[in-house]
Write a protein that holds these residues in place. Sequence first.
Motif, PDB file in Angstrom:
ATOM      1  N   PHE A 191       0.860  -1.183   0.000  1.00 28.38           N
ATOM      2  CA  PHE A 191       0.000   0.000   0.000  1.00 28.38           C
ATOM      3  C   PHE A 191       0.894   1.229   0.000  1.00 28.38           C
ATOM      4  O   PHE A 191       1.984   1.225   0.547  1.00 28.38           O
ATOM      5  N   ASP A 192       0.428   2.264  -0.657  1.00 26.95           N
ATOM      6  CA  ASP A 192       1.205   3.498  -0.787  1.00 26.95           C
ATOM      7  C   ASP A 192       0.646   4.561   0.141  1.00 26.95           C
ATOM      8  O   ASP A 192      -0.408   4.388   0.761  1.00 26.95           O
ATOM      9  N   LYS A 193       1.340   5.671   0.218  1.00 24.44           N
ATOM     10  CA  LYS A 193       0.922   6.773   1.077  1.00 24.44           C
ATOM     11  C   LYS A 193      -0.469   7.263   0.661  1.00 24.44           C
ATOM     12  O   LYS A 193      -0.717   7.545  -0.496  1.00 24.44           O
ATOM     13  N   GLY A 194      -1.367   7.320   1.613  1.00 22.91           N
ATOM     14  CA  GLY A 194      -2.739   7.730   1.360  1.00 22.91           C
ATOM     15  C   GLY A 194      -3.689   6.567   1.144  1.00 22.91           C
ATOM     16  O   GLY A 194      -4.906   6.757   1.138  1.00 22.91           O
ATOM     17  N   ASP A 195      -3.138   5.347   0.960  1.00 26.99           N
ATOM     18  CA  ASP A 195      -3.981   4.171   0.719  1.00 26.99           C
ATOM     19  C   ASP A 195      -4.254   3.369   1.985  1.00 26.99           C
ATOM     20  O   ASP A 195      -5.103   2.484   1.983  1.00 26.99           O
ATOM     21  N   ASN A 196      -3.495   3.639   3.043  1.00 34.49           N
ATOM     22  CA  ASN A 196      -3.646   2.881   4.288  1.00 34.49           C
ATOM     23  C   ASN A 196      -3.598   3.854   5.457  1.00 34.49           C
ATOM     24  O   ASN A 196      -2.621   4.584   5.625  1.00 34.49           O
ATOM     25  N   ASP A 197      -4.646   3.900   6.240  1.00 35.18           N
ATOM     26  CA  ASP A 197      -4.633   4.747   7.435  1.00 35.18           C
ATOM     27  C   ASP A 197      -5.435   4.078   8.539  1.00 35.18           C
ATOM     28  O   ASP A 197      -6.410   3.382   8.282  1.00 35.18           O
ATOM     29  N   TYR A 198      -4.965   4.284   9.745  1.00 39.84           N
ATOM     30  CA  TYR A 198      -5.666   3.771  10.921  1.00 39.84           C
ATOM     31  C   TYR A 198      -5.515   4.792  12.041  1.00 39.84           C
ATOM     32  O   TYR A 198      -4.567   5.593  12.059  1.00 39.84           O
ATOM     33  N   SER A 199      -6.460   4.764  12.953  1.00 41.08           N
ATOM     34  CA  SER A 199      -6.490   5.778  14.001  1.00 41.08           C
ATOM     35  C   SER A 199      -7.082   5.190  15.274  1.00 41.08           C
ATOM     36  O   SER A 199      -8.081   4.465  15.227  1.00 41.08           O
ATOM     37  N   PHE A 200      -6.439   5.512  16.395  1.00 45.55           N
ATOM     38  CA  PHE A 200      -6.986   5.173  17.703  1.00 45.55           C
ATOM     39  C   PHE A 200      -7.741   6.395  18.234  1.00 45.55           C
ATOM     40  O   PHE A 200      -7.267   7.525  18.088  1.00 45.55           O
ATOM     41  N   THR A 201      -8.877   6.151  18.826  1.00 46.18           N
ATOM     42  CA  THR A 201      -9.651   7.237  19.428  1.00 46.18           C
ATOM     43  C   THR A 201      -9.682   7.040  20.937  1.00 46.18           C
ATOM     44  O   THR A 201     -10.332   6.115  21.438  1.00 46.18           O
ATOM     45  N   LEU A 202      -8.933   7.911  21.642  1.00 44.27           N
ATOM     46  CA  LEU A 202      -8.941   7.887  23.096  1.00 44.27           C
ATOM     47  C   LEU A 202      -9.985   8.880  23.587  1.00 44.27           C
ATOM     48  O   LEU A 202     -10.272   9.880  22.917  1.00 44.27           O
ATOM     49  N   SER A 203     -10.516   8.641  24.756  1.00 43.41           N
ATOM     50  CA  SER A 203     -11.556   9.541  25.265  1.00 43.41           C
ATOM     51  C   SER A 203     -11.495   9.624  26.778  1.00 43.41           C
ATOM     52  O   SER A 203     -11.064   8.693  27.462  1.00 43.41           O
TER      53      SER A 203
END
Length: 694
Positions: A191-203
């Motif tokens: 996967f190239d830049k911009g094709d794979n993203d993930y994010s943790f959401t802390l609260s």
Amino acid sequence: MDKNTLIGMLLMGVVIFGFMWLQQPSEAELAERQRQIDSIAAVQQAEQRRDISQGDVDTLSTSDIAHLQSVLENMPAEGAVINNEGVVLSLKDGKINGTVTVGDTTVKWDEVTAHTSQNPAAHNLAVQAVQRAIDVYAKNGSFAASLTGTEELVAIENDSLKVELSTKGGIIARATLKGYKTWKTPQVVLFDKGDNDYSFTLSNNTQRFETKNFYFTPKKLNDSTVVMNLDLEGGAQWGLKYTLVPGSYMVRMEMVQQHMTRIIPLNINLVDLDWHQKISRHEEGKMFEERNSGIYYKFAGDGGDVKHTSESGDDEKEIKEKLKWISAKNQFFSTVLISDSVMSTAQMTSKSTEKGTEEYENYIKDVNIHTLVPYSSDKPTAASFYFYMGPNRYHMLSSYDKFSPKEDLKLTYLIPLGWKFFRWINTGIIIPVFDWLGKFMTNYGLIILVLTILIKVVLSPLTYKSYISQAKMRILAPDIAKINEQYPNQEDAIKKQQKTMELYRQAGANPMGGCLPMMLQMPILFAMFTFFPSCIELRGQSFLWAKDLSAPDKIVEWSGQIPFITNFFGNHVSLFCLLMTVTNIIYTWMTTKSQPSSQSMPGMKVMMYMMPLMFLVFFNNYASGLSYYYFISLLITILQTYSCRLFVTEDKVRATMAANAAKPKKKSKWMQRLEEAQKMQQQQQRQAAKRQRR
């Protein structure tokens, strides 16, 4: 409720309804009221236009400016900048400076805070943009200082894999597999830049912090380890530590932190994880690649099953059970997120790219995954994972079970090897033999040839038995025809069947003898059907005219799309598939010629010739290695058939049948049941005849 009370309530309702009806305004009164409302609105609009024309505009409140000042003062000196939707503000000598860009107009900070403006419309939009920026930074609280920065890429690599980490979001932005290439690029970029993203959401109790919005500070500990860190208020730190495991396609990802209890309370025990990937296209033949791509996942526990979303189209799934790993899987390559603990529940969506778009040429599917991960703010390592980013190679995936000693990861189920029984044949027989041959030969075309010969040698006793059975049935055909002529009536069906079976028993023939050996070979054929298209070892390997044994060997190709035909046959002709079809037709001709029953069933004969043509359409888009295997297998079968006819003559078969007929025969249980059924039928016929005479 008594009668008087009920009557009283009804009378009260009538009175109230009548009063409301008498008091309703007339149409003239309603029109007058609407005229007054319109007049007031017109006056207000006129006042607003007059105020703007005189230079009266929206302004920031004292508290707004004070909050901006506080945010900038709490930022690191080198990063004291607010940057949000055209708002770029910094702090210098205790004063706010900067600009706000709205559309094509740039408004200076001094103009934003002024009470008059030569361009009131732009001024008001600038004030609104600043207020939105204040709201964004207020919502991110202790993380606000990390909302601005410059994106950089930090690389770590070994002999197998190179990953590039982005400071925006602290994610793996690009993964490159060494030693593999696509039909148009020298390396496979998973996967190239911009094709794979993930994010943790802390609260916490009032705020939610999405890590994809923040700029991390990278710290390279050594050649294989990088920490993406966020410095927060009060000395707290939160980050993601990445370690590339030497000599493998595994990346260790750990959620590291310090003093996070100052921001996240202990009662928060879960964080959200959102993962999005556009699965890249790596093969020239997209149709088959698309059929083998989607989201795969394994339920937690040593006996947890591996499931997947639909590979034939769009799909959505909501999983309420706990999961061990989730994967964005391609035909030959996968990205797998493996949790050290579990992932609680998940929502998944998988969508195919639309034809005619630019994405259709470069991507297979667009997948989104949302899940929950256990979290504790007082632990130095709050959560930990492994990212597998590599090929779907059976022995390699099997070896990675060591990363989870308490549970069988079953990563090999990323390779579609058929239903349980067919999968067992592949994993227990075909793959070991295939790998063993690979130790002595480097040409995979020759390996397939030798593998096919070995399989046919092992199955040759069944082939011989099938031929002998067919020869016996061919010799008995005239005798069976005489029995059919002797018992033409339907009421003699059981007696005809009994005589026929008695003939088979005396001759030592079995009407199913030719079919059963062939049926026993079918599992091997089905196992090979799933093995070759999934075998990454064949990818990019050439043999004769085939450039890639994992793809169709196109000898003729056209660009136009033929309705209906292109969807199944494709826009090319594969030579190995064509040779397989011709060989299959020859074998069908040989088979039908030796079977007397085919002469009396012309419809069946036509169907037998139609099957090879259907296989031509079906296999034209499959791996050339598969068509090559079936082609060689059919050639060997034809040679075996001719050999049997050469060494096993009809006279020998007749002699064997005569010897069998001379031996005393014990009635089989099936024959006994058949005789009992015949006696019962005869008894019923006698009783029916008696009733008719009465």
